[in-house]
Write a protein that holds these residues in place. Structure first.
Motif, short mmCIF file in Angstrom:
data_model
loop_
_atom_site.label_atom_id
_atom_site.label_comp_id
_atom_site.label_asym_id
_atom_site.label_seq_id
_atom_site.Cartn_x
_atom_site.Cartn_y
_atom_site.Cartn_z
N ALA A 81 68.48 -41.83 -25.43
CA ALA A 81 67.47 -41.39 -24.46
C ALA A 81 66.34 -40.80 -24.76
N ASN A 82 66.45 -39.90 -26.09
CA ASN A 82 65.36 -39.12 -26.38
C ASN A 82 64.25 -40.06 -26.75
N GLU A 83 64.59 -41.16 -27.26
CA GLU A 83 63.33 -42.10 -27.64
C GLU A 83 62.51 -42.73 -26.47
N PHE A 84 63.22 -42.61 -25.43
CA PHE A 84 62.41 -43.13 -24.00
C PHE A 84 61.47 -42.18 -23.96
N ALA A 85 61.93 -40.74 -24.15
CA ALA A 85 60.84 -39.93 -23.92
C ALA A 85 59.68 -39.74 -24.82
N MET A 86 60.14 -40.35 -26.11
CA MET A 86 58.95 -40.27 -27.36
C MET A 86 58.09 -41.30 -26.74
N ARG A 87 58.70 -42.67 -26.31
CA ARG A 87 57.75 -43.75 -26.02
C ARG A 87 56.90 -43.18 -24.80
N ASP A 280 67.28 -79.31 -31.69
CA ASP A 280 68.13 -78.82 -30.43
C ASP A 280 68.65 -77.41 -30.43
N THR A 281 67.64 -76.34 -30.97
CA THR A 281 67.69 -74.96 -31.00
C THR A 281 67.45 -74.48 -29.59
N VAL A 282 68.38 -73.63 -28.94
CA VAL A 282 68.21 -73.12 -27.56
C VAL A 282 67.00 -72.08 -27.76
N ALA A 283 66.18 -71.83 -26.78
CA ALA A 283 65.21 -70.70 -26.64
C ALA A 283 66.05 -69.42 -25.99
N THR A 284 66.32 -68.54 -26.43
CA THR A 284 66.83 -67.22 -25.77
C THR A 284 65.96 -66.26 -25.34
N LEU A 285 65.68 -66.33 -23.95
CA LEU A 285 64.71 -65.14 -23.56
C LEU A 285 65.19 -64.02 -23.28
N LEU A 286 64.57 -62.85 -23.46
CA LEU A 286 65.35 -61.38 -23.25
C LEU A 286 64.11 -60.36 -22.50
N PRO A 287 64.07 -60.86 -21.30
CA PRO A 287 62.93 -60.25 -20.55
C PRO A 287 63.09 -58.77 -20.29
N TYR A 288 64.33 -58.23 -20.43
CA TYR A 288 64.40 -56.77 -20.15
C TYR A 288 63.71 -56.09 -21.38
N ALA A 289 64.03 -56.41 -22.72
CA ALA A 289 63.51 -55.99 -23.90
C ALA A 289 61.78 -56.23 -23.88
N PHE A 290 61.32 -57.29 -23.28
CA PHE A 290 60.13 -57.28 -23.41
C PHE A 290 59.36 -56.27 -22.31
N ASN A 318 71.31 -53.23 -25.44
CA ASN A 318 71.21 -52.40 -26.69
C ASN A 318 70.74 -50.88 -26.30
N PRO A 319 71.12 -49.83 -27.23
CA PRO A 319 70.37 -48.38 -26.80
C PRO A 319 69.22 -48.22 -27.10
N GLY A 320 68.41 -49.33 -27.78
CA GLY A 320 67.08 -48.86 -28.05
C GLY A 320 66.03 -49.91 -27.25
N THR A 321 66.25 -50.88 -27.13
CA THR A 321 65.08 -51.75 -26.33
C THR A 321 65.75 -52.38 -25.07
N ALA A 322 66.80 -52.31 -24.80
CA ALA A 322 67.28 -52.82 -23.48
C ALA A 322 68.58 -52.03 -23.03
N PRO A 323 68.31 -51.21 -22.53
CA PRO A 323 69.68 -50.29 -21.89
C PRO A 323 69.83 -50.80 -20.32
N THR A 324 70.60 -51.99 -20.43
CA THR A 324 70.83 -52.72 -18.97
C THR A 324 71.97 -53.54 -19.43
N THR A 325 72.71 -53.63 -18.45
CA THR A 325 73.88 -54.77 -18.30
C THR A 325 73.80 -55.24 -17.08
N ASN A 326 72.48 -55.37 -16.44
CA ASN A 326 72.21 -56.19 -15.18
C ASN A 326 71.59 -57.63 -15.66
N LEU A 327 72.53 -58.27 -15.71
CA LEU A 327 71.98 -59.68 -16.26
C LEU A 327 71.49 -60.26 -14.99
#
Ligand code: DI6
Ligand code: FE
Length: 399
Positions: A81-87, A280-290, A318-327
């Motif tokens: 969470a400290n990095e959030f403050a830094m950002r 036939d590779t899937v494109a996995t989008l990660l809008p929360y990190a974005f 993840n604890p750095g760029t996507a602190p969420t479990t809200n799919l």
């Protein structure tokens, strides 16, 4: 009469199959289940021949397959969470990583944690995903960065599966960051990954796939290629954190190896997308990190559509760029930020997410032969699932 364990009737049945309707809809649909498998789907009018042990009347509400979160870093030690403050004070993700924070601070905490502590910390995250109807989750290592700690993370992921009943697909992400002890010896770390960590994870059957972070602050294309070659020698499929902060043609690289998915892909170009289409590779989008990184470069959705690339959506928890479990919020964000349709969003956490995990013959659709994991939603229009961002939660009919 055909016997079955369970018959669900009068459902707005979202099958996620290719039946020509949006999301594979069967309006006023029915589904029959036996031995935890779907044995039949059709209209409620045509299900009279079933002799069911129990029946559920969905009363016109939406029924979907259980959801799949196909890209997470659910297991980790500590908190950032400290990095959030830094950002907020102006530092960016790359500044923090180069200053020894970021991924490496989680590596320190993860190395110090026991396997039990890791599982205990991940449990509420897993439970929150489950409350949203998730029954399959991919979990990566990548905060251990040495043999014992990478294996510890994968074992923790397997233990989490036992504790929760979730199906967990494990991914070895040893090439996530350069560990401090190899600061001046990049080649040595790649060697360790290729000659020890991948072989051990494969022999112990701890990993279903291999991933890497191909990026300026991660690993080069050449290093990533070496990791993928080692994965191939051990028969493990690959996927990649590709083109998240810059275009290194990572999506094209993972496609060259027949990869399951290219993930993030904000900066991916058409040359790479053509390779993804071929493989036939899937494109996995990660809008929360974005969103959390306040990124402005959007993934090239129109090019994915043009080349017929299947798109998945995941939390990237993840604890750095996507602190969420809200799919469910991620579904909403994929629509509002990236312009996906409701149908694309729904398929992104069902059929296409299953494909990104090589599970598309068993999960992610309501069709004969598939696992019977069915959710009943307190909604009559599937758009509400995307619209309400986790405010309307499903009931699990069958697990
Ligand atoms: N890209 C990401 O979004 C995560 N890993 C990666 O390679 C972030 C991981 C972290 O910051 O801890
Ligand atoms: Fe990630």
């Amino acid at each position: 009469m055909t016997k079955c364990d369970l018959l669900i009737k009068h459902a707005e049945l979202i099958t996620c199959t290719d039946n020509g309707q949006v999301c594979g809809l069967i309006s006023n649909g029915a589904v029959a289940v036996s031995d935890n498998k779907i044995i039949w789907t059709g209209s409620s009018a045509s299900c009279k021949n079933f002799d069911a042990l129990s029946t559920v009347d969905a009363q016109g509400q939406v029924v979907t397959p259980a959801l799949i979160d196909c890209h997470t870093h659910l297991i980790f030690g500590g908190n950032r969470a400290n990095e959030f403050a830094m950002r907020l004070a102006g530092a960016n993700y790359e500044d923090i990583a180069r200053a020894g924070g970021g991924i490496l601070s989680t590596v320190k905490a993860t190395r110090e944690a026991s396997i039990e502590t890791l599982v205990e910390a991940a449990l509420p995250r897993a439970e929150h995903l489950m409350s949203q109807g998730v029954r399959t989750v991919e979990i990566k290592s990548g905060y251990g960065l040495d043999l014992d700690n990478e294996l510890k993370m994968l074992k923790a992921a397997k233990l989490l599966a036992e504790h929760t009943g979730l199906k967990v697909s494990t991914t070895l992400l040893a090439a996530h960051a350069l560990p401090p002890e190899y600061k001046d010896n990049r080649a040595g770390y790649i060697d360790l990954i290729c000659k020890e960590i991948i072989p051990q994870a494969a022999k112990l059957k701890l990993a279903d796939a291999v991933d890497a972070f191909c990026e300026g602050i991660g690993f080069t294309v050449d290093e990533t290629r070496q990791v993928f070659e080692a994965a191939a020698r051990w028969g493990l499929p690959v996927k990649l954190h590709a083109d998240q902060l810059s275009n290194l043609s990572g999506a094209g690289l993972v496609a060259e190896f027949g990869g399951l998915s290219a993930d993030h892909i904000e900066y991916t170009d058409e040359a790479s997308i053509k390779k993804m289409a071929q493989a036939d590779t899937v494109a996995t989008l990660l809008p929360y990190a974005f969103y959390a990184l306040q990124e402005t470069q959007k993934p090239p959705i129109d090019l994915f559509r043009k080349h017929g690339i299947d798109m998945a959506i995941a939390t990237d928890c993840n604890p750095g760029t996507a602190p969420t479990t809200n799919l469910l919020q991620c579904l909403h964000m994929a629509c509002t930020q990236f312009g996906l349709t409701v149908e694309e969003a729904i398929l992104g956490v069902t059929k296409h997410a299953a494909k990104a995990l090589n599970l598309d013959e068993a999960r992610g659709q309501i069709a004969k032969g598939f696992d019977a994991q069915l959710l009943l939603w307190p909604i009559k229009d599937v758009a509400d699932m995307v619209y309400w961002q986790g405010n309307k939660l499903p009931q699990v009919i069958t697990d």
